[in-house]
Structures are given as C-alpha cells and as structure tokens.
Design an enzyme around this catalytic site. Structure first.
Site, PDB file in Angstrom:
ATOM      1  N   CYS A 177      45.518  39.935  36.376  1.00  0.00           N
ATOM      2  CA  CYS A 177      45.533  41.137  37.218  1.00  0.00           C
ATOM      3  C   CYS A 177      45.271  40.753  38.685  1.00  0.00           C
ATOM      4  O   CYS A 177      45.969  39.891  39.211  1.00  0.00           O
ATOM      5  CB  CYS A 177      44.512  42.142  36.675  1.00  0.00           C
ATOM      6  SG  CYS A 177      44.602  43.766  37.420  1.00  0.00           S
ATOM      7  N   PHE A 178      44.266  41.326  39.333  1.00  0.00           N
ATOM      8  CA  PHE A 178      44.031  40.969  40.737  1.00  0.00           C
ATOM      9  C   PHE A 178      43.553  39.515  40.848  1.00  0.00           C
ATOM     10  O   PHE A 178      43.683  38.888  41.899  1.00  0.00           O
ATOM     11  CB  PHE A 178      43.013  41.924  41.371  1.00  0.00           C
ATOM     12  CG  PHE A 178      43.081  41.940  42.866  1.00  0.00           C
ATOM     13  CD1 PHE A 178      44.098  42.599  43.528  1.00  0.00           C
ATOM     14  CD2 PHE A 178      42.132  41.272  43.625  1.00  0.00           C
ATOM     15  CE1 PHE A 178      44.178  42.585  44.919  1.00  0.00           C
ATOM     16  CE2 PHE A 178      42.197  41.254  45.013  1.00  0.00           C
ATOM     17  CZ  PHE A 178      43.226  41.919  45.664  1.00  0.00           C
TER      18      PHE A 178
END
Lengths: 91, 374
Positions: free
Chosen positions: B149-150
């Site tokens: 994800c991030f």
C-alpha cells in the site's frame, strides 16, 4: 443448489440493486460538497465551543483543552529535540 | 421447490440447525461482549533495528532456504499486523514456510512528536537504515524489498532516490502511483474542496477516524453486508476468528503524520507527481526511471481503496528492464489475508521472490558435496 439461506439470497438481491446507486451517490459532486461542508462545520463548531468554554473554565481556574494541547505541544517539541540529539549521537 | 427429504435426513438437518443456533448464540454473546478478541501478530520475532518509533522485526525461522532476505515495508495509515493476522492466516507465516527470511519494517503509531515527519524521514533515513540493518543481521549483501500500500510508495521513492541501496528485487503490492484515480478523501483534497489543514487535527496529524471514514465512504453499504455475512456465519468458530481479526484491523487505523500528509497532498495527489514526473523530495525531482532492479507490480482486481487504474501505470514508470505484473482477483486486504491469499496471492508473490533469489544449500546438500569431494 446454492447453500445460502433464503434470507441471504433476498438480502444479496436487495444489496445488488441498492449498492450501485448508493456508491454512485457517495462519489457524486453533491455528496462530496456535503462531506466537505460537514468536515468544515465540525471543525468550526469545535473551535467555537472551545472559545466559549475557555472563559468559564479559566474563571474557575481550570485548564481548558487548549491549555492541555499547548502543554502537550511543548512536551512533543522537547521529545523532538531529544530525538534530534539521539540522531546526532548515532551519526 | 425444495426436494423432499427422507426422515433421517430431516432429523440430521434439524439437529444441525439446533447445534448451529446454540453456537450462534454463544459466539454472538462473545462478539457483543468483546471477550474473545483474536490475538494478532503472534509469529515469533525479534527487534533487530529501532529508530524512534520505527522498528525492524526479523521473524524467527529454522527453515530459511533463500537469500537475500525479504524486507516488507508497511504503510503509514494502518497497523502492520494485517500481514500476520493469526496462525493459519498470516502472510508472514506463509513466506517463512516457503523458506524466505522475513523482515518487517513497522513505523509505529505516530503522535505529536511525529507530526513533523516528512516523507524524507521515511524515504531517505528509515528505509535505507532498515535495509542496512537487515543486510547486517542476515549476513547478506542485499535484500528483496516488498512495499504494501503506501509502504509501496515509500519503497519506490526510496529506491529511486537511493539507487546505491542494496536492493536485488523490488515488489510493490496494492501501491497507488496514479493518484488521479483515487476516490473519496483523496478526491476531496485533490479537487481543492479540502485543504490539508482542514483534516490535520491540533496534534499535527491526520486523525485515524478521518482515514477510516474515508475508506468507509468508498463502499457505503459494505458495513451492512458485513453484518449480514456475520449473522450467516456466526455459528462458525473459524469464520469468527477471521472476521474479528479483519474487523479489528479495518477499524484500527493510525494517525498520518501531518508534514508527510501535506507533501502527499501537494506532490502526489494534486500534482500527480509520480505519473507526471514532477514529484520532488529534498529539493530534487524523484524519477522512478532511476529504479533499474527487477520490479513486480502486485495488483488486486477488486481493490476499492487502490483501484487497478491507480496501481497499473507503475511498470511504465520504472526504468527496470525486467518488470512484471501480478493481477489477482482479490480486494485490498484480501491480497495478504484470507483463504484466497493463502491459495493464490501469497504463493504467487513468494514464487516470484524465490525465482529471483539464491537457494541456500541445505546441510544435507553440503554433506553430499563434501562426501563426493572426499
């Protein structure tokens, strides 16, 4: 034969019909505007409540949320300085 | 019309329904009282590096068969235990079973002290230091990097800004690069309806409930559907364990450091800097073309948080000659947790890393070679 109970089949049928339009609504400009207004109003209301209660609480010598926040900001600033020192020592 | 049942079958069915009703009542009471919260993140590990709130964990294993080690970089908006939910439903456990040497970089839970953490804090210091620590601990010259994800964005930025960093292979999982394709909260700040200061609270961070509500708005009916699924499977102990663990994770967001959020909004969301090549860190433009290591882009086809269109352009942005895509019919968290993850996603990811790593000769192999030599 699917193992799903009858109530679940009915629920899925309704969900299939409802979720699409609801999602489209939640991603619409109108909804985005409403969310924006709600977030900004909530922020403004919070500030207003703090301002009004501050006078009353200070009158009876009690700390307000703003006072506590300022203190924790100072603690955080001290912790940051400690962190920087720790980093300098490591390097 | 339902087929008619023999008396024996009917009796069995009634017995099963009564049994399920009892189990449903018991599990329902436990769920409502919150007395049986699943214990998450239980795979044994050691902290091998620490900087402020960030920690690098190495998971214990006596079956490491591949080198270099795998360093997983977690996101800034959620807890890392999604990668190690509970025994039998854990990405970390799966990778260990496959013979990988697994490290996990956890950023901790930011508070006011961390409000000033910029993206450079993670990209220029955190990841390079953790990678060096992993090499030292494992006794290797390089690592395989996997960003979730991030955490994938941070890994890409770090690899691009530090081409000298010893990364053999890089994988980005459910990682947004085209922020023009992101919805809700991202859309609100992208359009200029909201500015970072509208969502940054007095602590200097973005509150976790803002992030959680943003995710909920992506699929407003999902919560009702989840309750229906819960009622349907309330009798099933195995289901309940998974449901509660995932439910706990989905509600367990952490604050996003304000300074990093402002940079994200300005450079990644509004300017779409990764796609347009305009993103700057430390006063220098970040060019993903500087990444030349083999890259794997892992995307979930049913990801409503990072839609396919937001993750897809990555392979066209990096400078690697060897770049692959792995598209999986899963949701955002379904990439790393749940039955499908165990059967499809995780074997695919582990397989790619194994194919791009070196096998460590087992004791038996070494013994056979030395016997042959003598």
């Amino acid at each position: 034969m699917s193992g799903k109970p009858l109530w679940r089949k009915a629920f899925d049928e309704v969900d299939k019909r409802v979720s699409g339009p609801v999602e489209a609504g939640a991603h619409s400009d109108l909804f985005n505007d409403l969310v924006t207004v709600q977030i900004k109003l909530a922020r403004r209301a919070q500030r207003e409540v703090e301002k009004r209660t501050r006078r009353v609480l200070h009158a009876v010598n009690l700390p307000t949320a703003t006072d506590v926040r300022r203190l924790s900001e100072q603690v955080a600033s001290l912790q940051r300085q400690l962190r920087d020192l720790e980093d300098q020592r490591r390097r | 019309m339902s087929p008619s049942l023999a008396p024996g079958d009917l009796l069995n069915r009634v017995e099963r329904d009564v049994q399920r009703a009892l189990q449903r009542s018991r599990n329902g009471l436990r769920y409502a009282a919150g007395t049986q919260r699943p214990k998450v993140g239980r795979t044994p590990k050691d902290v091998v590096w620490r900087r402020h709130k960030s920690e690098l964990w190495r998971y214990r294993s006596d079956a490491r068969r591949y080198r270099p080690p795998l360093v997983i970089v977690h996101s800034l908006v959620s807890r890392s235990y999604v990668l190690d939910l509970y025994p039998g439903n854990s990405a970390v456990e799966h990778f260990l079973r496959e013979g990988l040497d697994v490290f996990l970089l956890d950023w901790g839970v930011p508070d006011e002290t961390d409000a000033g953490n910029t993206l450079e804090y993670y990209v220029d210091d955190g990841i390079p230091e953790a990678v060096a620590a992993a090499c030292e601990t494992a006794g290797t010259d390089d690592v395989n990097l996997l960003g979730y994800c991030f955490g994938g964005v941070l890994s890409l930025l770090s690899a691009a800004r530090h081409p000298e960093m010893p990364i053999r292979n890089l994988a980005a999982m459910a990682t947004p690069v085209d922020f023009s394709q992101m919805e809700t909260i991202t859309a609100l700040v992208r359009d200029g309806r909201l500015d970072p200061e509208d969502v940054i609270e007095p602590t200097g961070n973005v509150a976790p409930d803002v992030i959680e509500n943003g995710f909920k708005l992506l699929k407003p009916t999902a919560e009702v559907t989840q309750y229906a699924t819960l009622w349907e499977n309330l009798w099933n102990d195995e289901f309940m364990e998974g449901y509660q663990a995932m439910g706990q994770w989905a509600r367990d967001h952490i604050p996003f450091p304000g300074a990093a959020f402002e940079q994200t909004v300005a450079g990644l969301v509004r300017a779409n800097g990764l796609v347009n090549g305009t993103f700057e860190l430390g006063g220098e433009r970040v060019d993903l073309k500087a990444i030349t290591r083999p890259v794997l882009n892992i995307m979930a086809e049913r990801d409503h948080i990072v839609p396919l269109a937001a993750a897809e352009p990555l392979v066209g942005l990096v400078g690697s000659k060897e770049k692959e895509e792995l598209r999986l019919a899963a949701g955002h968290a379904g990439l790393v947790a749940g039955r499908k993850a165990a059967k499809v996603t995780l074997p695919g990811i582990a397989g790619w890393f194994k194919a791009h790593s070196s096998a460590i000769p087992s004791h038996a192999d070494v013994r056979m070679c030395s016997d042959a030599d003598s």
